[in-house]
Scaffold this motif. Structure first.
Motif, short mmCIF file in Angstrom:
data_model
loop_
_atom_site.label_atom_id
_atom_site.label_comp_id
_atom_site.label_asym_id
_atom_site.label_seq_id
_atom_site.Cartn_x
_atom_site.Cartn_y
_atom_site.Cartn_z
N VAL A 19 50.03 68.06 20.32
CA VAL A 19 50.26 69.38 20.92
C VAL A 19 49.00 69.85 21.64
O VAL A 19 49.06 70.38 22.76
CB VAL A 19 50.68 70.40 19.85
N ALA A 20 47.84 69.67 21.02
CA ALA A 20 46.58 70.09 21.64
C ALA A 20 46.33 69.33 22.94
O ALA A 20 45.85 69.90 23.93
CB ALA A 20 45.42 69.86 20.66
N ALA A 24 48.36 70.87 25.62
CA ALA A 24 47.77 72.14 26.06
C ALA A 24 46.57 71.89 26.97
O ALA A 24 46.37 72.59 27.98
CB ALA A 24 47.35 72.96 24.84
N CYS A 40 45.28 75.69 21.81
CA CYS A 40 46.42 76.34 22.45
C CYS A 40 46.11 77.80 22.81
O CYS A 40 46.54 78.30 23.85
CB CYS A 40 47.65 76.25 21.56
N VAL A 56 52.34 77.02 28.20
CA VAL A 56 51.41 77.10 27.08
C VAL A 56 51.78 78.15 26.03
O VAL A 56 51.35 78.05 24.88
CB VAL A 56 49.96 77.34 27.58
N LEU A 64 53.62 76.31 23.41
CA LEU A 64 52.72 75.48 22.60
C LEU A 64 51.99 76.34 21.57
O LEU A 64 51.82 75.92 20.42
CB LEU A 64 51.71 74.77 23.51
N MET A 65 51.58 77.53 21.97
CA MET A 65 50.87 78.41 21.05
C MET A 65 51.78 78.86 19.91
O MET A 65 51.36 78.93 18.75
CB MET A 65 50.31 79.62 21.80
N VAL A 101 52.49 75.64 17.60
CA VAL A 101 51.39 75.00 16.88
C VAL A 101 50.97 75.77 15.64
O VAL A 101 50.34 75.20 14.74
CB VAL A 101 50.19 74.79 17.83
#
Length: 388
Positions: free
Chosen positions: A253-254, A257, A331, A349, A352-353, A356
């Motif tokens: 995931v990172a 991002a 993120c 994004v 994603l934030m 995560v």
């Protein structure tokens, strides 16, 4: 000899996972995030191409792959969507204690079919009043003849609504502490299993998370995983196998991002030039790359240790806490790079934030990982290289 190279087979596995993530997961991620629909069709395809249940032993028709193989695979899958990938990965957590302690009879009946057809499983340990405090569970299993009668409730059980079987941790002796817990594998169609509603979570919205209640659930004795009293040890031992793969999911995931941040920073102009040339933007992105590389290596170390027969609890906890906290920070910084657009759901994004955050909570919170690490340090295990 230290060797960080992948074998030809691992490179092929990585490429397979990367192509699947690009062609099957990524194009459908937004749909599943907005609707919360469980990605059953994607899971079927993942199973068909050999990207699920990788560590089922070959003697039970499985691929017999290693934790390192899974780490390589799941970084690629989580890069595309952690919600969909959590639905794939959750099988591993349910499988791990069963593979550690189950009889051959259980493995042939419940595990061997998973190699041949899509079968979902759920790890039913967490309770409404006992998350990190596993010793505080209240679900009981009372011996009645050749059966156990289970009563109690579980909470936040991933894949519960689609599970074909559950691994259940219950107290068989309420006066024996950790040694009074036992594990069971139970067909989801068994009378006495009541599913709650699908929870509406902040992120990973397509992951199916529910409460599960057991009311006079009758389970034959042969479906106990290990011996009576072994449940806590087996359930916690599973994390040595699964925490490195969860941690690498956070790395995936990172990485996504960071890639979004790089592309945006190179195309967004401010003050007559791309914002990527400004240190206020380029330095945070450089720090993303630094921490992603470090996180990946921590996952590789924890995976290598367990694959080679060494205890990795300490290293698995370090990988889990570092990668979870790192990915949350990356993120958050990615949203900052995007500015106002980062706060908008039309840009990638913000998802994603949201997604995560759960890495700091599930499979042991970041606080619990610190407790585990501290215990090892207090017991005299320093930060030297593993005792090989």
């Amino acid at each position: 000899m230290i060797d960080f190279s992948l074998t030809d087979e691992q490179k092929a596995l990585r490429d397979l996972a990367r192509d699947f993530a690009k062609n099957e997961i990524a194009p459908n991620a937004e749909h599943h995030d907005h609707t919360g629909e469980f990605p059953k069709e994607i899971l079927k395809k993942a199973h068909d191409v050999g990207l699920m249940n990788l560590h089922i032993p070959t003697e039970y028709n499985g691929a017999g792959m290693t934790v390192m193989d899974e780490i390589i695979t799941f970084e690629e899958l989580f890069y595309a969507c952690s919600g969909v990938s959590t639905a794939i990965l959750a099988n591993n957590l349910a499988l791990a204690p069963v593979l550690l302690g189950a009889s051959d009879e259980i493995l042939k009946k419940f595990i061997q079919p998973m190699a041949d057809q899509l079968t979902m499983a759920a790890y039913a340990v967490t309770e409404p009043g006992a998350g990190s405090d596993v010793a505080g569970i209240r679900t009981t299993a009372k011996r009645v003849g050749d059966d156990y009668i289970i009563n109690g409730s579980k909470m936040w059980i991933t894949n519960a609504g689609f599970a074909d079987w559950f691994f259940i941790l219950a107290k068989t002796d309420s006066n024996a502490g950790h040694k009074g817990m036992s594990g069971f594998i139970v067909d989801a169609k068994t009378p006495g299993i009541i599913l709650g509603k699908k929870e509406k979570n902040m992120g990973q919205r397509c992951s199916d998370t529910r409460s599960v209640t057991f009311e006079d659930l009758k389970v034959p004795k042969w479906q106990m995983v290990g011996k009576e009293g072994d449940g806590f040890k087996i359930a916690m031992g599973a994390f040595d196998h699964t925490r490195p793969t969860v941690a690498i999911g956070a790395v995936g995931v990172a990485r996504a991002a960071m890639d979004h941040s790089i592309r945006y920073a190179n195309t967004r102009n401010a003050f007559g030039k791309p914002i990527s040339v400004n240190q206020g933007v380029s330095f945070p992105i450089a720090e993303m790359a630094r921490d992603i590389e470090a996180g990946r290596l921590l996952c590789y170390q924890a995976g290598w240790l367990i694959d080679n027969g060494y205890r990795n609890t300490y290293q698995a906890s370090i990988a889990k806490v570092f990668c979870a906290d790192m990915a949350m920070r990356v993120c958050t910084d990615a949203v900052q790079v995007f500015g106002g657009y980062g706060f908008n759901e039309e840009y990638p994004v913000e998802k994603l934030m949201r997604d995560v955050k759960i890495f700091q909570i599930y499979e042991g919170t970041s606080q619990i990982q610190r407790v585990i690490i501290s215990k090892f340090l207090n017991d005299g295990v320093g930060i030297e290289s593993p005792n090989l």
